[in-house]
Write a protein that holds these residues in place. Structure first.
Motif, PDB file in Angstrom:
ATOM      1  N   LYS A 106      30.145 -16.257  63.545  1.00 19.69           N
ATOM      2  CA  LYS A 106      30.209 -17.596  64.104  1.00 19.69           C
ATOM      3  C   LYS A 106      28.769 -18.390  64.472  1.00 19.69           C
ATOM      4  CE  LYS A 106      32.311 -19.963  68.085  1.00 19.69           C
ATOM      5  NZ  LYS A 106      33.266 -19.733  69.380  1.00 19.69           N
ATOM      6  N   LEU A 107      27.962 -17.690  65.071  1.00 16.91           N
ATOM      7  CA  LEU A 107      26.467 -17.960  65.155  1.00 16.91           C
ATOM      8  C   LEU A 107      26.017 -18.591  63.944  1.00 16.91           C
ATOM      9  CD1 LEU A 107      24.280 -18.251  67.448  1.00 16.91           C
ATOM     10  CD2 LEU A 107      23.653 -15.889  66.725  1.00 16.91           C
ATOM     11  N   ALA A 145      27.394 -19.616  61.282  1.00 19.82           N
ATOM     12  CA  ALA A 145      28.508 -20.817  60.613  1.00 19.82           C
ATOM     13  C   ALA A 145      28.040 -21.986  61.515  1.00 19.82           C
ATOM     14  CB  ALA A 145      29.692 -20.256  60.946  1.00 19.82           C
ATOM     15  N   GLU A 146      27.663 -21.871  62.610  1.00 16.94           N
ATOM     16  CA  GLU A 146      27.275 -23.052  63.513  1.00 16.94           C
ATOM     17  C   GLU A 146      26.177 -23.907  63.182  1.00 16.94           C
ATOM     18  OE1 GLU A 146      27.674 -21.830  67.432  1.00 16.94           O
ATOM     19  OE2 GLU A 146      29.950 -21.932  67.711  1.00 16.94           O
ATOM     20  N   SER A 147      25.328 -23.058  62.557  1.00 16.60           N
ATOM     21  CA  SER A 147      23.964 -23.656  61.939  1.00 16.60           C
ATOM     22  C   SER A 147      24.215 -24.562  60.755  1.00 16.60           C
ATOM     23  CB  SER A 147      23.038 -22.566  61.456  1.00 16.60           C
ATOM     24  OG  SER A 147      22.703 -21.708  62.396  1.00 16.60           O
ATOM     25  N   GLU A 148      23.998 -25.962  60.826  1.00 17.91           N
ATOM     26  CA  GLU A 148      24.236 -27.039  59.996  1.00 17.91           C
ATOM     27  C   GLU A 148      23.866 -26.718  58.725  1.00 17.91           C
ATOM     28  OE1 GLU A 148      23.830 -30.616  61.764  1.00 17.91           O
ATOM     29  OE2 GLU A 148      25.044 -30.247  63.627  1.00 17.91           O
ATOM     30  N   GLU A 165      18.335 -24.013  58.910  1.00 21.74           N
ATOM     31  CA  GLU A 165      18.651 -23.589  60.496  1.00 21.74           C
ATOM     32  C   GLU A 165      18.871 -22.156  60.193  1.00 21.74           C
ATOM     33  OE1 GLU A 165      21.066 -26.401  61.945  1.00 21.74           O
ATOM     34  OE2 GLU A 165      19.667 -27.696  62.865  1.00 21.74           O
ATOM     35  N   LYS A 166      19.519 -21.759  59.440  1.00 23.44           N
ATOM     36  CA  LYS A 166      20.056 -20.276  59.312  1.00 23.44           C
ATOM     37  C   LYS A 166      18.703 -19.325  59.175  1.00 23.44           C
ATOM     38  CE  LYS A 166      24.679 -20.848  57.130  1.00 23.44           C
ATOM     39  NZ  LYS A 166      25.533 -20.883  55.961  1.00 23.44           N
ATOM     40  N   CYS A 175      30.652 -12.476  66.315  1.00 25.34           N
ATOM     41  CA  CYS A 175      29.832 -13.340  66.867  1.00 25.34           C
ATOM     42  C   CYS A 175      28.584 -13.690  66.200  1.00 25.34           C
ATOM     43  CB  CYS A 175      29.324 -12.493  68.476  1.00 25.34           C
ATOM     44  SG  CYS A 175      28.274 -13.484  69.254  1.00 25.34           S
ATOM     45  N   THR A 189      18.417 -15.576  72.013  1.00 25.24           N
ATOM     46  CA  THR A 189      20.081 -15.481  72.075  1.00 25.24           C
ATOM     47  C   THR A 189      20.336 -14.128  72.566  1.00 25.24           C
ATOM     48  OG1 THR A 189      20.373 -17.212  70.376  1.00 25.24           O
ATOM     49  CG2 THR A 189      22.065 -15.789  70.868  1.00 25.24           C
ATOM     50  N   THR A 191      19.929 -18.392  75.464  1.00 22.00           N
ATOM     51  CA  THR A 191      21.403 -18.398  75.285  1.00 22.00           C
ATOM     52  C   THR A 191      22.058 -17.328  75.246  1.00 22.00           C
ATOM     53  OG1 THR A 191      20.939 -20.487  73.520  1.00 22.00           O
ATOM     54  CG2 THR A 191      22.967 -19.225  73.513  1.00 22.00           C
TER      55      THR A 191
END
Length: 456
Positions: A95-96, A98-101, A105-106, A92, A38, A56
């Motif tokens: 948000k990146l 937080a988008e991990s479910e 994944e984090k 950024c 990323t 990404t």
């Protein structure tokens, strides 16, 4: 499909061409080792995401006005970026993550890798419990040495009398005092620069390691001295562009591909390649001196003149009327060139360069002798290594005069001196290229770096 190790690495390049190139090259190397990539980047000088579809890309606002993006003052530009990018960068990352479910994944994000000139990223990384690696895009000798400048000033070493101009700088060899004077020429900003360099040192010391785009073969002495300053591992994994990874361009400028068929028609080692990089600017009179010096050699040359690089002019319209026509296929002037491809071409026999680190290493890796015309910052030190230590080039000593340029090109391209230089750079080329091969120094350090990232 690439084999993945289930880990993500976040990279944050400084938005300058000489910093973007090695960062994207590092991204390709790490991707080849299974990492997801990323890239967080500024709006200003945004890398071309379409050239790297497997990565990404996340853009953040940088707060620069249109006028500020056109400044030639790189120190000012970096200062503004550091002042205005901290909050967008933090948002950024927030948000990146937080988008991990899931928490699992984090944890997939292993580390942050960013440029040494970012001053706020260490604190931000620490707030996310994210290990940070500093990417050193300079020769490591310069990176260590330039951090000592505030100390030199405190100890009264700067400024120094003109009579000492040719003397070596004791803690910064093989830099000469006149070179250091050119690096520090704006004394009115010395306090600001000292503070900036001190912050780089402080934030770097808190990092998890330094990734160096050099190798032991080019930086052995300074790497040996690094443990006097840093207590963590140093990973000299360069030159990054010759690792066995997929090639793709990270240039901010559109290269003129007509260079290559033009070179195809030239004899082996008959062409002098001229490029002063992505930042250097020159005056109209200096443009004319370079033009006349090259033309007077009666030898072939390929000359990159970047639009906007001549003060007050769009491009080369200040060259004398009829100059281009007079070249008669002997010379070619372009706005930008595919440099790595040009330097690898059999027709190139010499490189008149500003000695930015990327250009210097690319020239070494292709065995192309250099004529050094450094303008600022680390270019001064790189040029001294080229001319005084490795003895693989000729130093113009800042003289942008047609007779000096003509003489240097002829010495390099036609004389016995040039043959000796060519033998030495070919030997150095072979050493450096071996470093990235399996079992070589850079290859071993890359293995260590991958293991270190995976350990987090």
């Amino acid at each position: 499909m690439e084999k993945t190790n289930g880990r993500r690495v976040i990279l944050f390049p400084l938005p300058l061409q000489g910093c973007i190139n090695p960062m994207i090259q590092l991204a390709k190397i790490l991707h080849s080792r299974g990492f997801s990539i990323t890239v967080i980047h500024t709006r200003f000088n945004a890398p071309k995401a379409s050239s790297h579809p497997l990565f990404t890309f996340l853009q953040i606002p940088d707060g620069l006005s249109e006028a500020e993006t056109r400044t030639r003052d790189v120190t000012l530009l970096i200062t503004l970026l550091n002042q205005r990018c901290e909050s967008p960068f933090r948002e950024c990352l927030t948000k990146l993550f937080a988008e991990s479910e899931t928490e699992e994944e984090k944890q997939r994000t292993s580390c942050l890798i960013d440029d040494s000139n970012w001053l706020f990223t260490q604190s931000v990384a620490e707030s996310f419990n994210l290990p940070r690696f500093v990417l050193c895009t300079y020769k490591f000798t310069f990176f260590l040495g330039h951090l000592l400048v505030p100390q030199l000033r405190r100890e009264g070493f700067l400024p120094f009398p003109d009579s000492e101009a040719e003397d070596l700088v004791p803690v910064f060899p093989p830099l000469r005092k006149k070179d250091l004077s050119r690096i520090m020429r704006n004394s009115r900003q010395s306090e600001l620069l000292d503070s900036y360099l001190q912050k780089i040192l402080e934030t770097t010391k808190r990092a998890s390691g330094i990734i160096v785009m050099s190798c032991e073969e080019l930086d052995r002495d300074s790497l040996a001295e690094s443990n006097e300053v840093f207590t963590f591992p140093i990973f000299p994994i360069g030159p990054s562009h010759i690792h066995d990874v997929q090639a793709s361009s990270s240039s901010l400028f559109e290269p003129d591909q007509s260079c290559i068929p033009w070179l195809d028609k030239r004899e082996t080692r008959s062409v002098t390649y001229v490029s002063l990089g992505s930042i250097v600017t020159i005056s109209e009179s200096e443009l004319l001196e370079i033009a006349c010096g090259l033309s007077n050699t009666n030898l072939s040359f390929l000359w990159v003149v970047r639009p906007g690089s001549v003060h007050g002019r769009d491009w080369i319209e200040s060259l004398p009327q009829g100059f281009i026509e007079s070249l008669d296929e002997k010379g070619k002037i372009v706005k930008w060139a595919p440099q790595k491809e040009v330097l690898a071409h059999r027709a190139i026999g010499g490189f008149l360069t500003h000695n930015g680190w990327n250009s210097t290493v690319e020239s070494i890796c292709e065995g192309v002798p250099m004529i050094s015309l450094p303008f600022a910052w680390d270019q001064m030190l790189n040029a001294r290594f080229v001319s005084d230590v490795w003895r693989i080039g000729i130093h113009l000593e800042g003289r942008i005069e047609r007779r000096e340029i003509e003489r240097a090109v002829r010495r390099l391209m036609l004389g016995s001196e040039g043959e000796g230089i060519r033998e030495r750079i070919n030997a150095l080329r072979d050493e450096v290229r071996r470093s990235v091969q399996r079992g070589g120094s850079s290859s071993r350090y890359l293995d260590d770096l991958v293991d270190r990232i995976l350990s987090f």
